[in-house]
Design a protein around this motif. Structure first.
Motif, PDB file in Angstrom:
ATOM      1  N   THR A   1       2.457-104.668 -16.819  1.00  0.00           N
ATOM      2  CA  THR A   1       1.110-104.494 -16.263  1.00  0.00           C
ATOM      3  C   THR A   1       0.102-105.560 -16.670  1.00  0.00           C
TER       4      THR A   1
ATOM      5  N   ARG B   1      -1.479-108.219 -14.009  1.00  0.00           N
ATOM      6  CA  ARG B   1      -2.518-107.733 -13.096  1.00  0.00           C
ATOM      7  C   ARG B   1      -3.860-107.605 -13.812  1.00  0.00           C
ATOM      8  N   ALA B   2      -3.832-107.114 -15.033  1.00  0.00           N
ATOM      9  CA  ALA B   2      -5.066-106.977 -15.806  1.00  0.00           C
ATOM     10  C   ALA B   2      -5.721-108.338 -16.026  1.00  0.00           C
TER      11      ALA B   2
ATOM     12  N   ASP C   1      -5.173-111.227 -14.463  1.00  0.00           N
ATOM     13  CA  ASP C   1      -5.563-111.855 -13.193  1.00  0.00           C
ATOM     14  C   ASP C   1      -6.887-111.288 -12.690  1.00  0.00           C
ATOM     15  N   SER C   2      -7.124-109.991 -12.926  1.00  0.00           N
ATOM     16  CA  SER C   2      -8.382-109.386 -12.476  1.00  0.00           C
ATOM     17  C   SER C   2      -9.575-109.929 -13.256  1.00  0.00           C
TER      18      SER C   2
ATOM     19  N   GLN D   1     -12.905-112.758 -11.652  1.00  0.00           N
ATOM     20  CA  GLN D   1     -14.272-112.247 -11.637  1.00  0.00           C
ATOM     21  C   GLN D   1     -15.238-113.240 -10.990  1.00  0.00           C
TER      22      GLN D   1
ATOM     23  N   LEU E   1     -10.722-103.907 -21.651  1.00  0.00           N
ATOM     24  CA  LEU E   1      -9.852-103.661 -20.514  1.00  0.00           C
ATOM     25  C   LEU E   1      -8.478-103.320 -21.051  1.00  0.00           C
TER      26      LEU E   1
ATOM     27  N   ASP F   1      -3.067-101.825 -18.752  1.00  0.00           N
ATOM     28  CA  ASP F   1      -2.538-101.210 -17.534  1.00  0.00           C
ATOM     29  C   ASP F   1      -3.639-100.898 -16.525  1.00  0.00           C
ATOM     30  N   ASP F   2      -4.821-101.485 -16.723  1.00  0.00           N
ATOM     31  CA  ASP F   2      -5.952-101.321 -15.811  1.00  0.00           C
ATOM     32  C   ASP F   2      -6.342-102.681 -15.248  1.00  0.00           C
ATOM     33  N   TRP F   3      -7.304-102.697 -14.345  1.00  0.00           N
ATOM     34  CA  TRP F   3      -7.810-103.965 -13.827  1.00  0.00           C
ATOM     35  C   TRP F   3      -9.260-103.780 -13.421  1.00  0.00           C
ATOM     36  N   TYR F   4      -9.967-104.905 -13.326  1.00  0.00           N
ATOM     37  CA  TYR F   4     -11.369-104.915 -12.921  1.00  0.00           C
ATOM     38  C   TYR F   4     -11.480-105.246 -11.435  1.00  0.00           C
TER      39      TYR F   4
END
Length: 146
Positions: free
Chosen positions: A28, A31-32, A34-35, A39, A97, A100-103
């Motif tokens: 994961t 993705r985190a 890269d987000s 920005q 962050l 396993d999350d993303w912005y």
């Protein structure tokens, strides 16, 4: 835009360090990160604290090169990893962050603008979305709290 004191909008906006604690997050972390890199308002820095991962997390993060600072520690839990990230941060503010999350693309911009017009703030929180395994929207966090 420059005000009468000669300060531009960018002079008033805070520098935000993003701290990402991770443990075995090879599936994961990309993705985190890269987000954060996508920005519309760039982070001052991105600091990943690897809390003793045993998968390929370190190799993935180091693959980003100097745009992501990678620090590794023996497994001590997410709170210890966040605290180490705060100590390493050089920004005016710290945003967390999870790996396993993303912005969403404007998250840091929204917070920076809010901080700039409310300089007496001590902290800022934001709503987050709950999503299923296929990224389908389920609900928001703050709406559920009301």
């Amino acid at each position: 835009m420059v005000d009468s004191a000669g300060a531009s909008d960018s002079d008033r906006l805070p520098r935000i360090s993003v701290v990402v604690p991770v443990y075995n997050g090879a599936a994961t972390i990309k993705r985190a990160l890269d987000s954060v890199l996508a920005q519309t308002y760039p982070a001052q820095e991105i600091i990943v604290i690897d809390d003793g991962s045993r998968d390929g997390t370190g190799d993935l993060v180091r693959g980003y090169g100097p745009c992501v600072e990678y620090l590794r520690q023996e497994n001590a839990g997410p709170s210890a990893a966040r605290n180490r990230g705060v100590v390493a941060a050089t920004g005016d503010w710290v945003a967390f962050l999870d790996a396993d999350d993303w912005y969403y693309p404007d998250r840091l911009a929204s917070h920076a603008q809010l901080i700039a017009v409310n300089p007496d703030l001590d902290f800022v929180i934001g709503s987050f979305d709950y999503r299923d395994a296929d990224a389908g929207f389920l609900r928001t966090s703050i709406a559920d709290a009301q």
